[in-house]
Enzyme design. Structure first.
Site: not given
Length: 325
Positions: A130-131, A159, A178, A182, A283
């Site tokens: 995950d970034m 992103q 993925r 962002g 989120r």
């Protein structure tokens, strides 16, 4: 943008984070977090698998500054890998380098990741990096470059709000990627700020990787983008084996099931653990409409609604007082 900044601000509030860990599951956090331990999470994964949905599992936690905590996170992730193997579930791992010591020492973090990636590789389990925020972007890519010298079971996230996203997706086109909009608050010096521009860039990145890349995970709840992808792959004769749709656990469940029934590869992002608050607030910052998607699921009982109102008022009151100081 104001609403996005509000949710990002909440995600970084330590008081709210600690209260969320204490009261969250009484308020319905289980609607968006697949349990607090490995056993509960595996049961959630098994249920999703019955719908033909695969999972990527996130042991919640990030921005760790103590070696002891990072080592504990490494052990937990190794245990998750073992649980995937033992239970023979359709799942892989998503992890954040900062949880494993990137802010402590680069070589320490690399050592932790080497152990994780090697064990996963021995079980033929994929690891997704995950970034995180821009300050950790290049060090995370450096880790991927180093680990890729010995292992090919890793991929990462691009992103769309970063100016450098086009350059990065071209460099890493031979990786499973993925693609996301962002979710961190970034400077206008490094990232697009306009939602329409970000959406447009995400679509462009998706199209590029579908045509040129290894495997594309399209991570969005936006039905407009999903419908665009459906048309694009049909028009360009792109095999369904070249991509998947991804959504978050607890969000748009009916659409998740619908896409899986239509024969598309589908993967649910499955977070578990007690450190869920920052993840959840981002989120909402990423797409405030997500609040509407889960409201009925979270506050589905009269008692939970009353608790939610009471605790929510308390939290907002405390936040307001802090901001006035």
């Amino acid at each position: 943008m104001l609403l996005k900044n509000f949710f990002i601000g909440l995600s970084q509030n330590q008081l709210l984070n600690s209260l969320a860990q204490k009261y969250g599951f009484k308020l319905g956090a289980q609607s968006v977090v697949a349990g607090t331990n490995i056993e509960e999470m595996i049961e959630s994964v098994k249920e999703l698998n019955t719908y033909g949905i695969s999972c990527t599992i996130d042991n919640l936690g990030e921005f760790v500054y103590e070696k002891e905590e990072a080592t504990k996170a490494k052990k937990q992730i190794l245990d998750v890998i073992e649980a995937i193997k033992v239970n023979n579930v359709d799942a892989h791992i998503s992890l954040k380098p900062t949880q494993l010591g990137l802010d402590i020492d680069y070589d320490f973090c690399l050592s932790n990741l080497q152990e994780i990636v090697a064990k996963a590789d021995s079980y033929d389990i994929f690891i997704n990096f995950d970034m995180e925020d821009y300050g950790h972007l290049q060090p995370s890519f450096d880790l991927i470059d180093e680990l890729s010298k010995e292992h090919d079971n890793i991929g990462t996230v691009i992103q769309a709000y970063f100016f450098r996203a086009e350059e990065d997706i071209q460099k890493y086109k031979d990786y499973r990627l993925r693609l996301v909009k962002g979710a961190y608050k970034e400077s206008e010096a490094v990232a697009y700020q306009d939602k329409r521009v970000i959406d447009s860039n995400l679509v462009a990145l998706i199209e590029y990787h579908l045509l040129n890349g290894k495997f594309t995970s399209i991570a969005t709840h936006d039905h407009n983008i999903i419908n665009h992808v459906k048309r694009f792959v049909a028009e360009n004769n792109i095999s369904k084996e070249k991509f998947e749709f991804q959504m978050l656990y607890g969000f748009r469940k009916e659409l998740q099931h619908e896409l899986a029934k239509e024969g598309y590869n589908f993967c649910t992002y499955v977070p578990f653990g007690t450190d869920w608050y920052g993840y959840f607030m981002r989120r909402l910052a990423e797409r405030p409409q997500n609040l509407n998607l889960i409201a009925k699921q979270v506050f589905n009982k009269k008692t939970n609604t009353m608790i939610g109102i009471g605790v929510g008022a308390f939290l907002l009151g405390r936040l307001s007082k802090r901001n006035k100081k």
